[in-house]
Enzyme design. Structure first.
Site, PDB file in Angstrom:
ATOM      1  N   HIS A   1      -7.375  -4.625  10.344  1.00  0.00           N
ATOM      2  CA  HIS A   1      -7.121  -4.499   8.969  1.00  0.00           C
ATOM      3  C   HIS A   1      -5.921  -5.180   8.174  1.00  0.00           C
ATOM      4  O   HIS A   1      -5.172  -5.478   9.079  1.00  0.00           O
ATOM      5  CB  HIS A   1      -6.975  -2.884   8.816  1.00  0.00           C
ATOM      6  CG  HIS A   1      -5.889  -2.248   8.813  1.00  0.00           C
ATOM      7  ND1 HIS A   1      -5.779  -0.804   9.179  1.00  0.00           N
ATOM      8  CD2 HIS A   1      -4.689  -2.582   9.110  1.00  0.00           C
ATOM      9  CE1 HIS A   1      -4.676  -0.376   9.347  1.00  0.00           C
ATOM     10  NE2 HIS A   1      -3.727  -1.536   9.336  1.00  0.00           N
TER      11      HIS A   1
ATOM     12  N   GLU B   1      -9.707  -1.654   5.518  1.00  0.00           N
ATOM     13  CA  GLU B   1     -10.316  -1.287   6.643  1.00  0.00           C
ATOM     14  C   GLU B   1     -11.600  -2.345   6.999  1.00  0.00           C
ATOM     15  O   GLU B   1     -11.947  -2.746   5.924  1.00  0.00           O
ATOM     16  CB  GLU B   1     -10.949   0.064   6.819  1.00  0.00           C
ATOM     17  CG  GLU B   1      -9.716   0.982   6.581  1.00  0.00           C
ATOM     18  CD  GLU B   1      -8.524   1.160   7.808  1.00  0.00           C
ATOM     19  OE1 GLU B   1      -8.538   0.255   8.724  1.00  0.00           O
ATOM     20  OE2 GLU B   1      -7.985   2.421   7.858  1.00  0.00           O
TER      21      GLU B   1
ATOM     22  N   ASP C   1       0.678  -1.160  -0.025  1.00  0.00           N
ATOM     23  CA  ASP C   1      -0.082  -0.051  -0.081  1.00  0.00           C
ATOM     24  C   ASP C   1       0.902   1.217  -0.071  1.00  0.00           C
ATOM     25  O   ASP C   1       2.159   1.183   0.086  1.00  0.00           O
ATOM     26  CB  ASP C   1      -0.937   0.174   1.323  1.00  0.00           C
ATOM     27  CG  ASP C   1      -0.164  -0.398   2.549  1.00  0.00           C
ATOM     28  OD1 ASP C   1       1.119  -0.429   2.639  1.00  0.00           O
ATOM     29  OD2 ASP C   1      -1.264  -0.954   3.365  1.00  0.00           O
TER      30      ASP C   1
ATOM     31  N   ASN D   1      -7.243  -2.692  14.633  1.00  0.00           N
ATOM     32  CA  ASN D   1      -8.901  -3.032  14.138  1.00  0.00           C
ATOM     33  C   ASN D   1      -8.959  -4.203  13.276  1.00  0.00           C
ATOM     34  O   ASN D   1     -10.059  -4.298  12.625  1.00  0.00           O
ATOM     35  CB  ASN D   1      -9.499  -1.694  13.608  1.00  0.00           C
ATOM     36  CG  ASN D   1      -8.724  -1.353  12.262  1.00  0.00           C
ATOM     37  OD1 ASN D   1      -7.633  -2.070  11.901  1.00  0.00           O
ATOM     38  ND2 ASN D   1      -9.044  -0.088  11.339  1.00  0.00           N
TER      39      ASN D   1
HETATM   40  C1  GLP Z   1      -0.261   0.121   8.242  1.00  0.00           C
HETATM   41  C2  GLP Z   1       0.077  -0.824   7.170  1.00  0.00           C
HETATM   42  C3  GLP Z   1      -0.269  -2.104   7.478  1.00  0.00           C
HETATM   43  C4  GLP Z   1       0.407  -2.626   8.827  1.00  0.00           C
HETATM   44  C5  GLP Z   1      -0.289  -1.978   9.839  1.00  0.00           C
HETATM   45  C6  GLP Z   1       0.162  -2.469  11.376  1.00  0.00           C
HETATM   46  O1  GLP Z   1      -1.585   0.448   8.734  1.00  0.00           O
HETATM   47  N1  GLP Z   1      -0.819  -0.191   6.260  1.00  0.00           N
HETATM   48  O2  GLP Z   1       0.068  -2.908   6.256  1.00  0.00           O
HETATM   49  O3  GLP Z   1       0.071  -3.970   8.830  1.00  0.00           O
HETATM   50  O4  GLP Z   1       0.225  -0.648   9.453  1.00  0.00           O
HETATM   51  O5  GLP Z   1       1.633  -1.571  11.478  1.00  0.00           O
HETATM   52  P1  GLP Z   1       2.274  -1.615  12.919  1.00  0.00           P
HETATM   53  O6  GLP Z   1       3.294  -2.857  12.561  1.00  0.00           O
HETATM   54  O7  GLP Z   1       3.384  -0.538  12.862  1.00  0.00           O
HETATM   55  O8  GLP Z   1       1.635  -2.024  13.804  1.00  0.00           O
END
Ligand code: GLP
Length: 250
Positions: free
Chosen positions: A142, A147, A71, A140
């Site tokens: 995702h 989302e 993304d 959440n």
């Molecule tokens: C972002 C990314 C996700 C990732 C998530 C968790 O929102 N788009 O792909 O899995 O963060 O991030 P973290 O590992 O920093 O908690």
């Protein structure tokens, strides 16, 4: 209680997280022209450090490989240090010796983000798909930036980020109000086309989402739950993230 029919769950201590994740990925990654799907965020950092360490010590050579991002924020260019393009290039590609031309990230500055999303979906297909997808999970539930409520058959598209995600990611921006409102994300169906998925979770803030994703029903409100239907998933969690999993009772 099983996590799913096919998933493998490893619960590891902090010191072993990077090595366990690297082993899981390398077991499934072809030697020639490996195509690795990249998740951003804090969670996979020990994995990327460990892969870079193995490259430096000559244990592995992935220089013919491709990195494919999940993304990107709409509105951030690849030179912006907060962009996922910058993350993939500096935290993963350069340390692993993968040329910049072999790194695919949606262009957050595309004049037409919808067309860029469509083109990105095609680029993944043209490359032959993803061999191993590294994934994280949002607090959440995702998956990438899919989302809660995202259709399970969604492909790469422009999405609006939830307030929860913008507040979770505020730490990379200074404040929630600076976090972009939109992103281009691979869809749930796109992610599920990866041949293998390695889902990583660290920290107590992920415990409820991880338990819901792995042991609850497959539900659009917990997008990561779709991985229960994927034939080749490995889940690697630290103890705080695994705390709500029923398997921890045994
Ligand atoms: C972002 C990314 C996700 C990732 C998530 C968790 O929102 N788009 O792909 O899995 O963060 O991030 P973290 O590992 O920093 O908690």
């Amino acid at each position: 209680m099983t996590v799913s029919h096919t998933a493998r769950l490893l619960v590891v201590g902090d010191d072993d997280f990077g090595a366990a994740a690297a082993d899981a990925i390398l077991q499934r990654l072809p030697d020639r022209r490996p195509r690795l799907g990249i998740a951003t965020g804090d969670t996979p950092m020990p994995l990327y450090s460990e892969l870079a360490r193995r490259v430096r010590s000559g244990q592995i050579d992935v220089s013919t490989g491709f990195l494919i991002a999940l993304d990107e924020y709409v509105g951030l260019g690849s030179q912006d240090p907060r962009s996922y393009a910058a993350y993939v290039r500096t935290q993963v590609g350069a340390p692993m010796g993968i040329p910049a031309g072999n790194i695919l990230v949606p262009d957050g500055l595309a004049v037409d983000p919808d067309a860029e999303a469509e083109a990105f979906e095609r680029r993944i297909g043209d490359l032959g798909g993803v061999d191993v997808q590294v994934a994280g999970i949002g607090s959440n539930g995702h998956l990438a930036f899919n989302e809660p409520g995202s259709p399970l058959d969604s492909i790469t598209r422009v999405v609006t980020l939830s307030e929860q995600t913008r507040s979770d990611n505020a730490r990379f921006f200074g404040s929630s109000s600076d976090v972009p409102h939109r992103a281009i994300t691979q869809g749930i169906a796109t992610i599920c086309r990866a041949r293998s998925v390695v889902l990583l979770a660290r920290g107590s803030s992920k415990a409820a989402a991880l338990a819901a994703a792995l042991t609850g029903p497959v539900d659009t409100w917990i997008p990561a739950s779709v991985l229960q239907r994927h034939p080749a998933v490995t889940v690697i969690a630290d103890r705080p993230a695994a705390a709500d999993l029923p398997t921890m009772r045994y």
